[in-house]
Design a protein around this motif. Sequence first.
Motif, PDB file in Angstrom:
ATOM      1  N   GLN A 100      -3.211   4.556   1.510  1.00 22.39           N
ATOM      2  CA  GLN A 100      -2.612   5.782   1.519  1.00 22.39           C
ATOM      3  C   GLN A 100      -3.062   6.829   1.215  1.00 22.39           C
ATOM      4  O   GLN A 100      -3.029   7.922   1.622  1.00 22.39           O
ATOM      5  N   ALA A 101      -3.979   6.584   0.117  1.00 25.46           N
ATOM      6  CA  ALA A 101      -4.697   8.019  -0.378  1.00 25.46           C
ATOM      7  C   ALA A 101      -5.748   8.407   0.739  1.00 25.46           C
ATOM      8  O   ALA A 101      -6.267   9.590   0.480  1.00 25.46           O
ATOM      9  N   ALA A 102      -6.187   7.547   1.524  1.00 25.07           N
ATOM     10  CA  ALA A 102      -7.253   7.924   2.483  1.00 25.07           C
ATOM     11  C   ALA A 102      -6.719   8.756   3.620  1.00 25.07           C
ATOM     12  O   ALA A 102      -7.603   9.532   4.117  1.00 25.07           O
ATOM     13  N   VAL A 103      -5.395   8.797   3.703  1.00 23.02           N
ATOM     14  CA  VAL A 103      -4.695   9.431   5.025  1.00 23.02           C
ATOM     15  C   VAL A 103      -3.853  10.729   4.468  1.00 23.02           C
ATOM     16  O   VAL A 103      -3.369  11.140   5.112  1.00 23.02           O
ATOM     17  N   ALA A 104      -3.808  10.723   3.022  1.00 25.21           N
ATOM     18  CA  ALA A 104      -2.833  11.828   2.496  1.00 25.21           C
ATOM     19  C   ALA A 104      -3.455  13.026   2.379  1.00 25.21           C
ATOM     20  O   ALA A 104      -4.827  13.303   2.337  1.00 25.21           O
ATOM     21  N   THR A 105      -2.814  14.061   3.227  1.00 25.98           N
ATOM     22  CA  THR A 105      -3.107  15.460   3.287  1.00 25.98           C
ATOM     23  C   THR A 105      -2.208  16.505   2.811  1.00 25.98           C
ATOM     24  O   THR A 105      -3.075  17.323   2.200  1.00 25.98           O
ATOM     25  N   THR A 106      -0.899  16.200   2.854  1.00 27.04           N
ATOM     26  CA  THR A 106      -0.296  17.624   2.131  1.00 27.04           C
ATOM     27  C   THR A 106      -0.472  17.261   0.492  1.00 27.04           C
ATOM     28  O   THR A 106      -0.633  16.077  -0.064  1.00 27.04           O
ATOM     29  N   ARG A 107       0.014  18.335  -0.132  1.00 31.16           N
ATOM     30  CA  ARG A 107      -0.041  18.318  -1.624  1.00 31.16           C
ATOM     31  C   ARG A 107       1.117  17.415  -1.891  1.00 31.16           C
ATOM     32  O   ARG A 107       0.954  16.748  -3.174  1.00 31.16           O
ATOM     33  N   THR A 108       2.314  17.374  -1.519  1.00 34.15           N
ATOM     34  CA  THR A 108       3.554  16.633  -1.781  1.00 34.15           C
ATOM     35  C   THR A 108       3.147  15.232  -1.836  1.00 34.15           C
ATOM     36  O   THR A 108       3.493  14.595  -2.872  1.00 34.15           O
ATOM     37  N   GLU A 109       2.484  14.822  -0.696  1.00 32.67           N
ATOM     38  CA  GLU A 109       2.126  13.379  -0.476  1.00 32.67           C
ATOM     39  C   GLU A 109       1.153  13.139  -1.571  1.00 32.67           C
ATOM     40  O   GLU A 109       1.153  11.731  -2.320  1.00 32.67           O
ATOM     41  N   LYS A 110       0.165  13.798  -1.930  1.00 37.21           N
ATOM     42  CA  LYS A 110      -0.829  13.472  -3.072  1.00 37.21           C
ATOM     43  C   LYS A 110      -0.166  13.474  -4.529  1.00 37.21           C
ATOM     44  O   LYS A 110      -0.515  12.429  -5.279  1.00 37.21           O
ATOM     45  N   GLN A 111       0.777  14.202  -4.577  1.00 40.22           N
ATOM     46  CA  GLN A 111       1.543  14.249  -5.816  1.00 40.22           C
ATOM     47  C   GLN A 111       2.249  12.973  -6.107  1.00 40.22           C
ATOM     48  O   GLN A 111       2.253  12.492  -7.178  1.00 40.22           O
TER      49      GLN A 111
END
Length: 745
Positions: A100-111
């Motif tokens: 999931q971290a490899a495809v996360a782009t938005t700041r909300t997803e990363k948080q």
Amino acid sequence: MKFGKYLLENQRPEWATQYVDYKGLKDLIKQATEEARKLDPAMHFSPRTTSLTVQRRGAQRDSAEEAFFRKLESEVAKINKFTQGQTRSLEARLNKLQEQAAVATTRTEKQELLAEAKSIGDEFLALEKYVNLNYMGFHKILKKHDKMLPHTPCRQFYIAHLHNQPWVQGNYSELMVILSSIFSQLRGDQLAEAQGGSAQAFKRSTTKYWVRTSDVSTVKRVIIENMPVFVFNKENYSGDAQLVNSVYFDNDSLELYHGRLDKKPGAIALRVRWYGPNAPKLCFIERKTHRDSWKGEKSVKERFTLPEPKVVPYLEGEYSLEQFKDDLRAKGKSEEDVEKAGDLFAEIQQQIDSKQLKPFVRTQYMRSAFQMGHDRTVSFTLDTNLCMIKENPEGHPSCTIAGRWYRDPSLPIHRTEITRFPHAILEIKLALPEGEQPPEWVRELMESGLITEVHKSSKFIHGTAVLFPDMVQAVPYWIDDESIRASILASAPEPKQIAPDARDALAITLADNKPRRRQATSEPRHPLLGEAPTLRLMRSNTMGRAVTPRAQSGLMAALGFGQQTDMMPQRLEPKTFLASERTFLSWMHMSITLGSIAAALLAFAAESSKSKGSMHKISANMVEIIALLLLPLAVGIVAYSLVVFVWRNGQIAMKQASYIDDRRGPLLLAGMVVSALSAIFLISCLDMWDAYRASQGKNGPLGGSTWGSMDALAAANSSIVTPHNILPQALSLPLVLAGAGGGSS
């Protein structure tokens, strides 16, 4: 606290059924003890041979001790099964999170993914605490078994069996590497590229800390949330760490050891280092030079590389500087790098020859490194499984005679040739611009209580002092710390055996004929240690719970003791104890002066009690009033000085990174002294006014001669002549107090 209660208070509620059944095992030991008491001693005898044709008695109930061992084995299997299941679950969550971290782009997803990563880290720490609690439980219950049933000791054997269990031996550092890469990816770390150069020099400030083994994973977790694991060479790494071997050089007078211990300007340490578990191939020749930080200088580490076959020729002077430069040019190094490396090559070779240096002691440990690629501005190293070994084996030819530069790995290592350090060592290395502070999370880690700063700690110094106690002329201050005492005693020389006389020999023979039991043996004594430890660097801590260094008792906090600061820890010398003692004696001198004045006044009051009938009320009790004001003040100063003296000596012994002065106590005492003297002054003024009024009423406002009025006034105040003679001494007390207060700081 009893371990059974400790286990109940620290276990995770949802895992309650998965912990070792300590109470059940303890009950079985009690039953086995009762059975042993009821049985006839003769029934403890068991023949050492058997026959397959001898008929056995019918089936009978197993003894409580047999049930104990069966339950013990089932508990070990239960914990192993649960630990493996939790580990597989964490691995699955980590793999999913990595995708999931490899495809996360938005700041909300990363948080959201960062929160999940922290949750996995918390679960891993909870699992480690679970393993440690159960491991401690087995140690405790086996120790209790051997104590209650001395005829069937099993602790030593079963602990060895326990160490081989997967849930004890399991290396879960790979999880930390994956978790570190996830945090780094979600933070968007920019890793610095490596910088070339045959000779490398690093100028930075290094602070060293001791870390309990139980807190290692917690410290790793804090670091990887902010900085990634640094893997220099994946071939040499096992999980998040690599094996490091360093052979330190010195001469027969331990010149380098004593120079580093005394922190003399320009003191050096020379070592040959290699990485990985295999035989050395590429070696790093390193020199560390000490510089005084208070002069604005920083210590320097310099190094260059040599292939292993050329190390011995280099040490013996057969590998020349020109050959070394030619080899570097053949590798395509620039002329600037060649000259720089050549200078270091020649300097170290000259120092080895002039000081007659030879391989002396080795340090070996697993090192985890944390930094932003090759950026050394802020970096961490965490060394675990640390041990120090004598490089020249006892009873065998030395390395120099054998033509080697490191110990022959085929030779066995005797107990007195190795010492194992019980803690991990964390080094925080900062190469920040002048005046710049380390990041906030680094300062929080320093103050968390998870790590204990040990000023100028050194593996080389510790190993040399422990393994060569007869050769060292001085030892480091931490050598008698209670937390490392057991590890030092484990390397102590064998106690000297005294030849027994005839009576002792007879007693030994009779003892050998008795049933087998644990014999009391004399424990080895290390020459560097006394009867009891005198230092306590590691603060008390319960498993899984950090104790912050700011915790102070109510009285100490009220008086302002131990206010923590961000300053570097003080290098406290033995003379500091004497300075503390002098301050204590100064306070005592002042209290004795006050107490003597008060006692003299009370004695004077007893002598002049007959003449009180003709005096005014204040004059009649003036002496008692002054004594009652000064005597409690003297007692208070004695109590205060004793409390401060005991507290301050404890801080000095622990080398706390805090002020050891008291900023409120002297002000409080000064206020008490001023109040007492002011009260005495006011009472004296009132007494003189009353005497003056009485004389005016007798002789009239202007009646009688002036001299007659003065005589009457003097007669009325005759009882306070002695106090007034003493008051000039008492009024000088603020000056004494100021001197004592200054000494305390």
